[in-house]
Design an enzyme around this catalytic site. Sequence first.
Site, mmCIF file in Angstrom:
data_model
loop_
_atom_site.group_PDB
_atom_site.id
_atom_site.type_symbol
_atom_site.label_atom_id
_atom_site.label_comp_id
_atom_site.label_asym_id
_atom_site.label_seq_id
_atom_site.Cartn_x
_atom_site.Cartn_y
_atom_site.Cartn_z
ATOM 1 N N SER A 126 125.950 76.370 30.892
ATOM 2 C CA SER A 126 125.175 77.435 30.242
ATOM 3 C C SER A 126 125.235 78.744 31.014
ATOM 4 O O SER A 126 125.269 78.756 32.256
ATOM 5 C CB SER A 126 123.710 77.017 30.126
ATOM 6 O OG SER A 126 123.620 75.790 29.467
ATOM 7 N N SER A 158 120.524 72.389 36.330
ATOM 8 C CA SER A 158 119.570 71.418 36.891
ATOM 9 C C SER A 158 120.079 70.918 38.237
ATOM 10 O O SER A 158 121.236 70.498 38.353
ATOM 11 C CB SER A 158 119.406 70.214 35.954
ATOM 12 O OG SER A 158 119.069 70.627 34.669
ATOM 13 N N GLU A 241 126.340 63.009 28.049
ATOM 14 C CA GLU A 241 124.941 63.411 28.232
ATOM 15 C C GLU A 241 124.092 62.876 27.072
ATOM 16 O O GLU A 241 123.049 62.266 27.282
ATOM 17 C CB GLU A 241 124.837 64.935 28.298
ATOM 18 C CG GLU A 241 123.395 65.399 28.490
ATOM 19 C CD GLU A 241 123.276 66.895 28.781
ATOM 20 O OE1 GLU A 241 124.135 67.664 28.314
ATOM 21 O OE2 GLU A 241 122.321 67.274 29.479
ATOM 22 N N ASN A 368 117.680 70.604 19.235
ATOM 23 C CA ASN A 368 117.484 69.780 18.030
ATOM 24 C C ASN A 368 118.233 70.374 16.835
ATOM 25 O O ASN A 368 118.814 69.652 16.028
ATOM 26 C CB ASN A 368 115.988 69.698 17.691
ATOM 27 C CG ASN A 368 115.236 68.800 18.654
ATOM 28 O OD1 ASN A 368 115.841 68.168 19.522
ATOM 29 N ND2 ASN A 368 113.920 68.740 18.518
ATOM 30 N N GLU A 369 118.225 71.714 16.750
ATOM 31 C CA GLU A 369 118.901 72.368 15.620
ATOM 32 C C GLU A 369 120.401 72.095 15.687
ATOM 33 O O GLU A 369 121.042 71.825 14.666
ATOM 34 C CB GLU A 369 118.636 73.888 15.634
ATOM 35 C CG GLU A 369 117.208 74.286 15.305
ATOM 36 C CD GLU A 369 116.239 74.040 16.460
ATOM 37 O OE1 GLU A 369 116.682 73.932 17.625
ATOM 38 O OE2 GLU A 369 115.026 73.932 16.198
HETATM 39 C C1 LIG Z 1 115.593 70.479 30.743
HETATM 40 C C2 LIG Z 1 116.869 71.288 30.624
HETATM 41 C C3 LIG Z 1 117.920 71.022 31.480
HETATM 42 C C4 LIG Z 1 119.106 71.764 31.386
HETATM 43 N N1 LIG Z 1 120.100 71.515 32.279
HETATM 44 C C5 LIG Z 1 121.260 72.211 32.209
HETATM 45 C C6 LIG Z 1 122.311 71.974 33.161
HETATM 46 O O1 LIG Z 1 122.161 71.167 34.085
HETATM 47 N N2 LIG Z 1 123.450 72.673 33.044
HETATM 48 C C7 LIG Z 1 123.658 73.591 32.045
HETATM 49 O O2 LIG Z 1 124.736 74.160 31.976
HETATM 50 N N3 LIG Z 1 122.666 73.866 31.139
HETATM 51 C C8 LIG Z 1 121.481 73.192 31.200
HETATM 52 N N4 LIG Z 1 120.464 73.443 30.302
HETATM 53 C C9 LIG Z 1 120.660 74.515 29.315
HETATM 54 C C10 LIG Z 1 120.835 73.987 27.890
HETATM 55 O O3 LIG Z 1 122.081 73.359 27.725
HETATM 56 C C11 LIG Z 1 120.685 75.204 26.952
HETATM 57 O O4 LIG Z 1 119.366 75.705 27.138
HETATM 58 C C12 LIG Z 1 120.892 74.829 25.511
HETATM 59 O O5 LIG Z 1 122.240 74.515 25.267
HETATM 60 C C13 LIG Z 1 120.445 75.966 24.545
HETATM 61 O O6 LIG Z 1 121.015 77.181 24.910
HETATM 62 P P1 LIG Z 1 120.111 78.489 25.074
HETATM 63 O O7 LIG Z 1 118.946 78.147 25.944
HETATM 64 O O8 LIG Z 1 120.999 79.595 25.507
HETATM 65 O O9 LIG Z 1 119.540 78.794 23.616
HETATM 66 P P2 LIG Z 1 120.300 79.534 22.420
HETATM 67 O O10 LIG Z 1 121.649 78.937 22.235
HETATM 68 O O11 LIG Z 1 120.216 80.989 22.648
HETATM 69 O O12 LIG Z 1 119.408 79.108 21.192
HETATM 70 C C14 LIG Z 1 118.181 79.764 20.863
HETATM 71 C C15 LIG Z 1 117.616 79.122 19.607
HETATM 72 O O13 LIG Z 1 118.547 79.308 18.508
HETATM 73 C C16 LIG Z 1 118.873 78.077 17.908
HETATM 74 N N5 LIG Z 1 120.285 78.065 17.521
HETATM 75 C C17 LIG Z 1 121.352 78.481 18.250
HETATM 76 N N6 LIG Z 1 122.497 78.297 17.571
HETATM 77 C C18 LIG Z 1 122.157 77.723 16.373
HETATM 78 C C19 LIG Z 1 122.908 77.279 15.253
HETATM 79 N N7 LIG Z 1 124.220 77.393 15.224
HETATM 80 N N8 LIG Z 1 122.218 76.734 14.200
HETATM 81 C C20 LIG Z 1 120.863 76.620 14.233
HETATM 82 N N9 LIG Z 1 120.090 77.033 15.285
HETATM 83 C C21 LIG Z 1 120.742 77.561 16.349
HETATM 84 C C22 LIG Z 1 118.654 77.022 19.013
HETATM 85 O O14 LIG Z 1 118.380 75.748 18.466
HETATM 86 C C23 LIG Z 1 117.423 77.599 19.733
HETATM 87 O O15 LIG Z 1 116.249 77.238 19.062
HETATM 88 C C24 LIG Z 1 119.257 72.761 30.382
HETATM 89 C C25 LIG Z 1 118.187 73.026 29.530
HETATM 90 C C26 LIG Z 1 116.999 72.319 29.637
HETATM 91 C C27 LIG Z 1 115.860 72.633 28.712
#
Ligand SMILES: Cc1cc2nc3c(=O)[nH]c(=O)nc-3n(C[C@H](O)[C@H](O)[C@H](O)COP(=O)(O)OP(=O)(O)OC[C@H]3O[C@@H](n4cnc5c(N)ncnc54)[C@H](O)[C@@H]3O)c2cc1C
Length: 400
Positions: A126, A158, A241, A368-369
């Site tokens: 990410s 993480s 994962e 979830n989305e």
């Molecule tokens: C507990 C935890 C541990 C994590 N650990 C790691 C890790 O070790 N390494 C790592 O690299 N990352 C890690 N992450 C990051 C995680 O993979 C990202 O937070 C996740 O993929 C969502 O990306 P974002 O936060 O940028 O949200 P965004 O992608 O910006 O999404 C924002 C919102 O838009 C919605 N959305 C986005 N695209 C779509 C779509 N196409 N259709 C419908 N809805 C959509 C999403 O569902 C969300 O509600 C972790 C996250 C958490 C919460």
Amino acid sequence: MTATHEEFRQRVREFLAANAVARTEPPLEWTEEMQVAGCRRFHGALSDAGLGGITYPVEYGGQGLDKGYLEVYTQELSNYRVPLVPAAISHGMCLPVINDFGTPEQREHYQARIIRCDDIWCQMFSEPGAGSDVASLSTRAVRDGDEWVINGQKVWTSGAHYCDYGLVVVRTDPTQPKHRGLSMFIVDLSLPGVDIRPLRQPTGGSNFNEVYLTDVRVGHDCLVGGEGEGWNVAVAMLMYERFAIGASGSQAMTGRTGIAQLIEEAQRRGRSSDPVIRDALAGLYIRERIQTFIGMRIREAAEAGRSPGAEASIAKLNTAMLARQAADLGIAIAGLQGQAWYCTDKDGSQWANGVVSSPGMGIAGGTNEVQRNIIGERVLGLPKEPDPYKGQPWEAVPRS
Ligand SMILES: Cc1cc2nc3c(=O)[nH]c(=O)nc-3n(C[C@H](O)[C@H](O)[C@H](O)COP(=O)(O)OP(=O)(O)OC[C@H]3O[C@@H](n4cnc5c(N)ncnc54)[C@H](O)[C@@H]3O)c2cc1C
């Protein structure tokens, strides 16, 4: 179970009795530092006892046994409290990736050390501008002779603050469409130019980090799966994962909050005859049973050598919903004491923590989305999401 499996069970039991705390004992009040040290100690001892890396090849530090033995080990382990969380990504995602995509030299050099937790690894996908659409990431690696020079920023990593290595996805060819110009590298987190900054969470903990990579030099031999193959390796890693989260069955409830504990809590607080609480407990029980069956299905698919595919997304989505439902019910049962507890009540914060931390499960490993999109497309056969930039070079796609 064959006699050999039963002999193995006996060995596991003896090991756990000597090296772990039974679940019937009160929970350990361990800091993160103690958990990391405990995790390293436990896995080192496990390997010394000939029980580490059960399904991995013997020449790379494993035991070369089939998944039936792993099932036996997991069953026995569920009776004990062991600090496994610090190595969850290292063992659940990084180890299978190195096993499947690593060169013989990489496997020789790293695999046994990962199994023993001599080295703990993290996953660095990410970025501030790339989460759900991780293939659009912009951390760059540029080749310089036998080395690659990495620049960029990762986020939500993480465990990076206690990890030794990271598997980092970077862009090696911006002229290719977004999925094609990616590569994965092994990065030693002690290298110059790696700056790890912990992020504070609403629970008060700091499990995530921002990781800044500035002119970090890694050898060409740190490339995993070949140049331009980063997306394929990343997809496999994300599948591991979802598999790890989904196949864990009902144990994937938030923290210590299992259905049995919630029933006990409802009885203790005189709420077990409340029809609303009873209805919610029954709903949770049903979802938990479903989760157990989905987990069994996934494990069977894996044992038969089939990739779980969209089933892993179904399991991951259900786990996230289960966690949220359990946390909501926990705080409903605890009532006001779940929000303001006596300082003498050591477990008092658990209900509030569950409410604050459980939504993370619906984000980590794909939201979830995103899981619903996968299920919609791959299971229900709905049309794919439109992408107006499909096939265009990454560098030609506008980004904010
Ligand atoms: C507990 C935890 C541990 C994590 N650990 C790691 C890790 O070790 N390494 C790592 O690299 N990352 C890690 N992450 C990051 C995680 O993979 C990202 O937070 C996740 O993929 C969502 O990306 P974002 O936060 O940028 O949200 P965004 O992608 O910006 O999404 C924002 C919102 O838009 C919605 N959305 C986005 N695209 C779509 C779509 N196409 N259709 C419908 N809805 C959509 C999403 O569902 C969300 O509600 C972790 C996250 C958490 C919460």
